[in-house]
Write a protein that holds these residues in place. Sequence first.
Motif, mmCIF file in Angstrom:
data_model
loop_
_atom_site.group_PDB
_atom_site.id
_atom_site.type_symbol
_atom_site.label_atom_id
_atom_site.label_comp_id
_atom_site.label_asym_id
_atom_site.label_seq_id
_atom_site.Cartn_x
_atom_site.Cartn_y
_atom_site.Cartn_z
ATOM 1 N N MET A 152 0.855 -1.194 0.000
ATOM 2 C CA MET A 152 0.000 0.000 0.000
ATOM 3 C C MET A 152 0.890 1.243 0.000
ATOM 4 N N THR A 153 0.646 2.154 -0.934
ATOM 5 C CA THR A 153 1.442 3.375 -1.022
ATOM 6 C C THR A 153 0.921 4.413 -0.046
ATOM 7 N N ASN A 154 1.814 4.959 0.768
ATOM 8 C CA ASN A 154 1.424 5.988 1.718
ATOM 9 C C ASN A 154 1.370 7.340 1.021
ATOM 10 N N PRO A 155 0.307 8.121 1.220
ATOM 11 C CA PRO A 155 0.249 9.435 0.590
ATOM 12 C C PRO A 155 1.325 10.358 1.146
ATOM 13 N N PRO A 156 1.852 11.274 0.324
ATOM 14 C CA PRO A 156 2.863 12.212 0.815
ATOM 15 C C PRO A 156 2.257 13.203 1.791
ATOM 16 N N GLY A 157 3.086 13.736 2.680
ATOM 17 C CA GLY A 157 2.567 14.671 3.667
ATOM 18 C C GLY A 157 3.608 15.650 4.153
ATOM 19 N N VAL A 158 3.149 16.622 4.920
ATOM 20 C CA VAL A 158 4.000 17.570 5.636
ATOM 21 C C VAL A 158 3.447 17.713 7.043
ATOM 22 N N LEU A 159 4.299 18.161 7.955
ATOM 23 C CA LEU A 159 3.865 18.439 9.323
ATOM 24 C C LEU A 159 4.121 19.908 9.625
ATOM 25 N N ILE A 160 3.067 20.599 10.032
ATOM 26 C CA ILE A 160 3.153 22.021 10.375
ATOM 27 C C ILE A 160 3.518 22.144 11.846
ATOM 28 N N SER A 161 4.658 22.759 12.138
ATOM 29 C CA SER A 161 5.083 22.901 13.524
ATOM 30 C C SER A 161 5.626 24.304 13.744
ATOM 31 N N ALA A 162 6.213 24.516 14.921
ATOM 32 C CA ALA A 162 6.672 25.851 15.308
ATOM 33 C C ALA A 162 7.643 25.708 16.473
ATOM 34 N N PRO A 163 8.378 26.761 16.789
ATOM 35 C CA PRO A 163 9.253 26.715 17.960
ATOM 36 C C PRO A 163 8.507 26.647 19.287
ATOM 37 N N SER A 164 7.253 27.123 19.300
ATOM 38 C CA SER A 164 6.485 27.159 20.546
ATOM 39 C C SER A 164 5.009 27.306 20.216
ATOM 40 N N SER A 165 4.181 27.200 21.222
ATOM 41 C CA SER A 165 2.762 27.494 21.059
ATOM 42 C C SER A 165 2.578 28.992 20.825
ATOM 43 N N GLY A 166 1.464 29.361 20.206
ATOM 44 C CA GLY A 166 1.128 30.765 20.040
ATOM 45 C C GLY A 166 1.787 31.451 18.870
ATOM 46 N N THR A 167 2.307 30.662 17.926
ATOM 47 C CA THR A 167 2.983 31.265 16.771
ATOM 48 C C THR A 167 2.080 31.402 15.555
ATOM 49 N N GLY A 168 0.857 30.852 15.621
ATOM 50 C CA GLY A 168 -0.068 30.932 14.505
ATOM 51 C C GLY A 168 -0.143 29.680 13.657
ATOM 52 N N LYS A 169 0.392 28.557 14.151
ATOM 53 C CA LYS A 169 0.408 27.359 13.310
ATOM 54 C C LYS A 169 -0.985 26.784 13.062
ATOM 55 N N THR A 170 -1.919 26.940 14.009
ATOM 56 C CA THR A 170 -3.267 26.416 13.780
ATOM 57 C C THR A 170 -3.966 27.191 12.671
ATOM 58 N N THR A 171 -3.803 28.503 12.635
ATOM 59 C CA THR A 171 -4.371 29.306 11.547
ATOM 60 C C THR A 171 -3.767 28.885 10.214
ATOM 61 N N VAL A 172 -2.447 28.696 10.184
ATOM 62 C CA VAL A 172 -1.788 28.221 8.959
ATOM 63 C C VAL A 172 -2.338 26.852 8.571
ATOM 64 N N MET A 173 -2.479 25.980 9.543
ATOM 65 C CA MET A 173 -2.977 24.629 9.291
ATOM 66 C C MET A 173 -4.361 24.652 8.655
ATOM 67 N N LEU A 174 -5.273 25.416 9.235
ATOM 68 C CA LEU A 174 -6.646 25.445 8.721
ATOM 69 C C LEU A 174 -6.703 26.061 7.331
ATOM 70 N N GLY A 175 -5.949 27.131 7.123
ATOM 71 C CA GLY A 175 -5.931 27.747 5.807
ATOM 72 C C GLY A 175 -5.343 26.827 4.759
ATOM 73 N N LEU A 176 -4.292 26.101 5.118
ATOM 74 C CA LEU A 176 -3.658 25.182 4.176
ATOM 75 C C LEU A 176 -4.576 24.012 3.847
ATOM 76 N N LEU A 177 -5.223 23.442 4.855
ATOM 77 C CA LEU A 177 -6.167 22.351 4.609
ATOM 78 C C LEU A 177 -7.235 22.763 3.612
ATOM 79 N N ARG A 178 -7.835 23.916 3.841
ATOM 80 C CA ARG A 178 -8.926 24.345 2.971
ATOM 81 C C ARG A 178 -8.413 24.718 1.577
ATOM 82 N N ALA A 179 -7.288 25.402 1.501
ATOM 83 C CA ALA A 179 -6.746 25.810 0.197
ATOM 84 C C ALA A 179 -6.435 24.590 -0.664
ATOM 85 N N LEU A 180 -5.829 23.564 -0.066
ATOM 86 C CA LEU A 180 -5.530 22.352 -0.823
ATOM 87 C C LEU A 180 -6.803 21.629 -1.240
ATOM 88 N N ALA A 181 -7.802 21.616 -0.354
ATOM 89 C CA ALA A 181 -9.081 21.007 -0.705
ATOM 90 C C ALA A 181 -9.760 21.774 -1.841
#
Length: 438
Positions: free
Chosen positions: A1-30
Amino acid sequence: MTNPPGVLISAPSSGTGKTTVMLGLLRALAEDGMVVQPFKSGPDYIDPAFHRAAAGRASFNLDSWAMGPSLIGAIAAQATGADIVVAEGSMGLFDGVAKTGESGHGTSAETAQRMGWPVVLVLDVVGQAQSAAATALGFRMYNPELPFAGVILNRCASPRHERLTRLGMERAGMPVLGVLPRRGDLTLPERHLGLIQAIEHPDLEKAIVGYAAFLREHVDLEAIKRAASSGPYRQTSSALPRPPAQRIALAQDAAFSFAYPHLVEGWRAAGAEILPFSPLADEAPAKDSDLVWLPGGYPELHADRIAAAETFKTGLRAHAKTKPVHGECGGYMALGRGLIDKEGQLHPMVGLLGLVTSYEKRKFNLGYRRAELLEQMPGFSAGTALRGHEFHYSSIVEQPDAPLAKVFDAEGAEGPQTGSVRGNVTGTFFHLIAEASG
């Protein structure tokens, strides 16, 4: 079974805006026509619901401390049929616990390395320019074996600020995948446990559409697609958790919503029937259910409504006379005798346990838990070791019932949050993640 390619969105710490980036990226790709599979690294209860709203596909937690390799493989198999995986890290990229669990320390870096997903590091560049490159370089070099895609610079103040910051990144050999201008409206509402729940957001769809448009304007989506990759991790779909009963009445509303998605998916996959009901709507659990499960949530914000929900409380008491009831965290609190709100008012709860908890006397309880059951609970016999996570501010005022378990933190220190058992009723402050295999 071929695993789909992926990326992991992270940051140096909490509160850097990664969740906003994550949600925007999910929707934009969709929006680009891709089938996007979201994941959350670590024991976060809230983010997966936001991911699902953005991607249109259920999000699952991956946890290298609490989960063994077979369970991680089973959860990874939920990406079957996706074109791309986008995972969101917890806290800082390398933040975890000192003592390893089933697989590791519980860091986002471990998840990315195990899965072969290159890291996209979201850097808040407020107050720095070229110096941000030193931070990025340090993160890339801390573990040279960790795949790294590049950085997204967040909260950039001006074109000059961007030029200087890019100059530093170029010197460090760090690809810049996007630069996000500073905008005060790109934040999600929060409360004492972090973000509000997805179902409580006043206009989540509008917010996500806005995040996607913002990301599309300022981030190189094609570069992120090209950077996506995956490793040869083994998918083992048969290893999802087994159901504790055939017909499970599961409380689901704004007060009771924190059940790990992989648990419920495992129950369904094994043929269990999930019967949702709402205590806040004063609904009783289905009379023909074999088990009632009250997940965590925010009962302290709805204590008056729960106290007045006589149909719910009467139905739950009737069920508990002959069949099991289990509550986690907020669900555990609701099963008790009373809940004291932040103003000091005592609200009567279901009363199946003698527990009294207080949000007036706040105490921060956070971290992984390993529990050794002293008594049986639904799905597990006495003597079983479980792994979970605890996150709440409520304190215990009274706990007269027998302890359910010996509970230890990630470093092995025994704690006072033992859970409770009375007759057919059990409850814990920790959220169950998996049975421990060692």
